[in-house]
Design a protein around this motif. Structure first.
Motif, PDB file in Angstrom:
ATOM      1  N   THR A 231       1.280  -1.584  -0.022  1.00 22.74           N
ATOM      2  CA  THR A 231      -0.194  -0.007  -0.169  1.00 22.74           C
ATOM      3  C   THR A 231       0.883   1.405  -0.087  1.00 22.74           C
ATOM      4  N   ASN A 232       2.322   1.321   0.368  1.00 29.49           N
ATOM      5  CA  ASN A 232       3.105   2.642   0.549  1.00 29.49           C
ATOM      6  C   ASN A 232       4.357   1.444   0.533  1.00 29.49           C
ATOM      7  N   MET A 233       5.669   2.636   0.875  1.00 27.01           N
ATOM      8  CA  MET A 233       7.040   2.222   1.396  1.00 27.01           C
ATOM      9  C   MET A 233       7.151   2.837   1.990  1.00 27.01           C
ATOM     10  N   TRP A 234       8.135   2.948   3.172  1.00 28.11           N
ATOM     11  CA  TRP A 234       8.431   3.420   3.914  1.00 28.11           C
ATOM     12  C   TRP A 234       9.855   3.515   3.628  1.00 28.11           C
ATOM     13  N   ILE A 235      10.834   4.954   4.296  1.00 26.71           N
ATOM     14  CA  ILE A 235      11.690   5.091   4.652  1.00 26.71           C
ATOM     15  C   ILE A 235      12.434   6.066   5.562  1.00 26.71           C
ATOM     16  N   ASN A 236      13.537   6.161   5.864  1.00 24.12           N
ATOM     17  CA  ASN A 236      13.711   6.327   7.268  1.00 24.12           C
ATOM     18  C   ASN A 236      13.885   8.139   6.559  1.00 24.12           C
ATOM     19  N   PRO A 237      13.323   8.886   7.379  1.00 22.29           N
ATOM     20  CA  PRO A 237      13.320  10.510   7.060  1.00 22.29           C
ATOM     21  C   PRO A 237      14.832  11.411   7.801  1.00 22.29           C
ATOM     22  N   ASP A 238      15.126  10.859   8.494  1.00 26.88           N
ATOM     23  CA  ASP A 238      16.408  10.792   8.602  1.00 26.88           C
ATOM     24  C   ASP A 238      17.847  10.658   8.593  1.00 26.88           C
ATOM     25  N   ALA A 239      17.990   9.644   7.855  1.00 31.30           N
ATOM     26  CA  ALA A 239      18.256   8.639   7.629  1.00 31.30           C
ATOM     27  C   ALA A 239      19.852   8.740   6.081  1.00 31.30           C
ATOM     28  N   VAL A 275      19.659  12.940   2.534  1.00 28.11           N
ATOM     29  CA  VAL A 275      19.019  12.541   3.330  1.00 28.11           C
ATOM     30  C   VAL A 275      17.647  12.469   3.378  1.00 28.11           C
ATOM     31  N   GLY A 276      16.512  10.988   3.870  1.00 22.55           N
ATOM     32  CA  GLY A 276      15.403   9.923   3.392  1.00 22.55           C
ATOM     33  C   GLY A 276      14.482  11.202   3.103  1.00 22.55           C
ATOM     34  N   SER A 277      14.321  12.008   3.892  1.00 14.57           N
ATOM     35  CA  SER A 277      13.000  12.708   4.100  1.00 14.57           C
ATOM     36  C   SER A 277      13.407  13.526   2.399  1.00 14.57           C
ATOM     37  N   LYS A 278      13.973  13.357   1.221  1.00 15.03           N
ATOM     38  CA  LYS A 278      14.144  14.073   0.218  1.00 15.03           C
ATOM     39  C   LYS A 278      12.590  13.778  -0.311  1.00 15.03           C
ATOM     40  N   PHE A 279      12.450  11.502   0.111  1.00 14.14           N
ATOM     41  CA  PHE A 279      11.628  10.623  -1.025  1.00 14.14           C
ATOM     42  C   PHE A 279      10.451  10.737  -0.446  1.00 14.14           C
ATOM     43  N   ILE A 280      10.073  11.690   0.441  1.00 12.76           N
ATOM     44  CA  ILE A 280       8.795  11.437   1.264  1.00 12.76           C
ATOM     45  C   ILE A 280       7.643  12.590   0.082  1.00 12.76           C
ATOM     46  N   GLY A 281       7.262  11.694  -0.051  1.00 11.36           N
ATOM     47  CA  GLY A 281       4.986  11.688  -1.395  1.00 11.36           C
ATOM     48  C   GLY A 281       5.870  11.347  -2.147  1.00 11.36           C
ATOM     49  N   LEU A 282       7.036  10.540  -2.763  1.00 10.23           N
ATOM     50  CA  LEU A 282       7.254  10.375  -4.128  1.00 10.23           C
ATOM     51  C   LEU A 282       5.681   8.951  -4.329  1.00 10.23           C
ATOM     52  N   THR A 283       5.587   9.644  -5.511  1.00 14.54           N
ATOM     53  CA  THR A 283       5.645   7.938  -6.506  1.00 14.54           C
ATOM     54  C   THR A 283       5.757   7.139  -6.767  1.00 14.54           C
ATOM     55  N   LEU A 284       5.168   5.572  -6.544  1.00 15.48           N
ATOM     56  CA  LEU A 284       6.177   4.697  -7.447  1.00 15.48           C
ATOM     57  C   LEU A 284       5.016   3.894  -7.185  1.00 15.48           C
ATOM     58  N   THR A 285       5.743   2.824  -7.799  1.00 19.37           N
ATOM     59  CA  THR A 285       4.876   1.602  -8.842  1.00 19.37           C
ATOM     60  C   THR A 285       5.007   0.400  -8.711  1.00 19.37           C
ATOM     61  N   ASN A 286       3.851  -0.687  -7.943  1.00 16.89           N
ATOM     62  CA  ASN A 286       4.112  -1.844  -8.233  1.00 16.89           C
ATOM     63  C   ASN A 286       4.559  -2.458  -9.185  1.00 16.89           C
ATOM     64  N   PRO A 287       5.492  -3.328  -9.256  1.00 18.82           N
ATOM     65  CA  PRO A 287       6.650  -3.710 -10.183  1.00 18.82           C
ATOM     66  C   PRO A 287       5.372  -4.807 -10.577  1.00 18.82           C
ATOM     67  N   VAL A 288       4.140  -5.511 -10.408  1.00 21.14           N
ATOM     68  CA  VAL A 288       3.268  -7.162 -10.132  1.00 21.14           C
ATOM     69  C   VAL A 288       2.290  -6.727 -10.954  1.00 21.14           C
TER      70      VAL A 288
END
Length: 462
Positions: A231-239, A275-288
């Motif tokens: 349903t979504n991906m997780w990333i650490n915003p501070d890493a 920093v991980g926060s750069k990628f927050i909000g990106l739209t990603l696509t399920n490869p399947v």
């Protein structure tokens, strides 16, 4: 009442055994031979209860065979090789407070003796003699004339001969294998090389390539069959994350993961660092499935674990379910603290892809509510996760929204999905530690592909 003087009796008979050389074993053509040995002690500490159990069992068996008329040889040796001794010596040289406390107050080693122990052979010899004294006090029936260490030249020659024979018989193979690796010591490690004697357990993770345009956010998982429920991906915003060319593809992974992939033999070229926060909000696509979903922030994501990017399947992963519901509440309450808006995530719903008797359509929700878990830091989440994973793996089957895998048992679908995704290039694999393990030198163990090395083929039934 007369008390039996056990210590006097013990001393009397041990003296008699020594004077009579009772356990010295010489060739005797009148008796059948019986040889037995046992794992040599690793002398990096004094004798402990484990030694008592191990060598008492061996001694009992030796005595039993002597009573049956055998000429029994029971020697003893000392395992001087391996990294734990070197690591302990380095800690002693650095005056590690914990080690000093152990040596002085637990092992009762005189402080004046410590400088002598700043050499691996000297330290091993010191503890070997301490253990030997204990074995003699116990009264083990060993032929101490045959005592040796694993660094004695004659023993080294024996090992060379042994491996030459194994190779002649085809029991040794050359190849590349994943091993637990200490980046500080620069060598493979086993259980005795680690803090707490923890075995470095390695497993193969499926790495699913989730895309944003031509940028890949690879997510490692042990449950590839749940890819249909992302349903979504997780990333650490501070890493710290890096954009890197990995085998010709542009990946975003944690800085720690980039190093791990290099150790696994991948071609990795770092392009940039973020920093991980750069990628927050990106739209990603399920490869399947082709479905789109957002990248969301999660402080629980450990950048040292697998790729540092996590796929979220809240229907079947209690951690994901709790984290998603908690994030919805927090974003709604404090929208200014996040790069995402409440309306961006309020409609994210769990996608069930596995059905299992005894649970509703959303098994993760069932167990979370049963255990009254509301926070992603609740220790009961581990218990919830084990319950769901076990139930689904052993009794679950895939739902109709999983394409060609519908109705398959989870155990079958897991491997089928993995193999098919790898064949299509939408997934790969990586080896990873199942849980953190530290070398005795203090460094964290990683997985390395040990290339072109010789290994004993334990898989050969012969």
């Amino acid at each position: 009442m007369h008390m039996v003087e056990w210590k006097q009796i013990e001393a009397k008979w041990q003296k008699r055994w020594a004077e009579a050389h009772a356990f010295d074993t010489d060739p005797d053509p009148e008796k059948p031979k019986f040889y037995l040995t046992v794992a040599y002690p690793y002398p990096n500490s004094p004798q402990h209860i484990g030694h008592g159990r191990t060598y008492t069992l061996t001694d009992v068996h030796a005595r039993f065979q002597r009573m049956h008329g055998y000429n029994v040889l029971l020697p003893m040796a000392w395992h001087f090789t391996g990294t734990p001794l070197f690591a302990m010596v380095e800690r002693l040289k650095e005056r590690d407070p914990s080690l000093l406390d152990t040596f002085l107050n637990l092992y009762n080693i005189p402080e004046s003796k410590l400088p002598e122990l700043e050499d691996p052979v000297s330290m091993a010899t010191y503890f070997a003699m301490e253990i030997k004294h204990g074995m003699q006090r116990i009264g083990y029936s060993m032929d101490w004339r045959r005592e040796f260490t694993t660094v004695d030249p004659i023993y080294s020659k024996f090992i060379e001969w042994q491996f030459a024979k194994l190779r002649q018989k085809g029991f040794i193979t050359q190849g590349s294998h994943p091993v637990g690796w200490c980046p500080s010591c620069g060598n493979p490690v086993g259980q005795h090389d680690t803090v707490g004697d923890k075995e470095p357990e390695i497993d193969e993770f499926t790495v699913i390539k989730v895309k944003h345009d031509d940028l890949i956010f690879p997510a490692g998982t042990l449950r590839p069959e749940t890819v249909y429920g992302i349903t979504n991906m997780w990333i650490n915003p501070d890493a710290v994350y890096v954009e890197a060319n990995v085998d010709g593809e542009r990946w975003v992974i944690s800085a720690e993961a980039a190093n791990k992939f290099q150790l696994l033999g991948r071609d990795v070229e770092i392009i940039d660092e973020y920093v991980g926060s750069k990628f927050i909000g990106l739209t990603l696509t399920n490869p399947v499935t082709g479905a789109e979903f957002p990248m969301l922030p999660a402080s629980f994501v450990d950048p040292k674990a697998v790729t540092g990017v996590v796929m979220s399947v809240p229907a079947h992963a209690p951690f994901d379910y709790v984290a998603l519901e908690q994030l919805k509440r927090e974003v709604k309450k404090n929208p200014d603290n996040y790069k995402i808006k409440p309306e961006d995530i309020k409609d994210i719903e769990s996608i069930a892809v596995i059905e299992i008797d005894g649970y509703s359509e959303i098994p993760a929700r069932d167990v979370v509510e049963k255990l009254k878990i509301t926070d992603q830091n609740d220790p009961n989440l581990e218990k919830a996760t084990k319950e769901i994973y076990s139930a689904e793996f052993h009794g679950g089957k895939m739902r109709n929204n999983t394409g060609q895998y519908a109705s398959l048992p989870v155990q079958t679908a897991k491997e089928a999905v993995k193999e098919d995704m790898i064949a299509k290039g939408s997934a790969t694999t990586m080896y990873e530690m199942l849980e953190p393990v530290q070398c005795r030198c203090g460094a964290e163990i990683v997985v390395k592909i040990f290339e072109n090395q010789w290994f004993i083929n334990y898989g050969d039934p012969e």
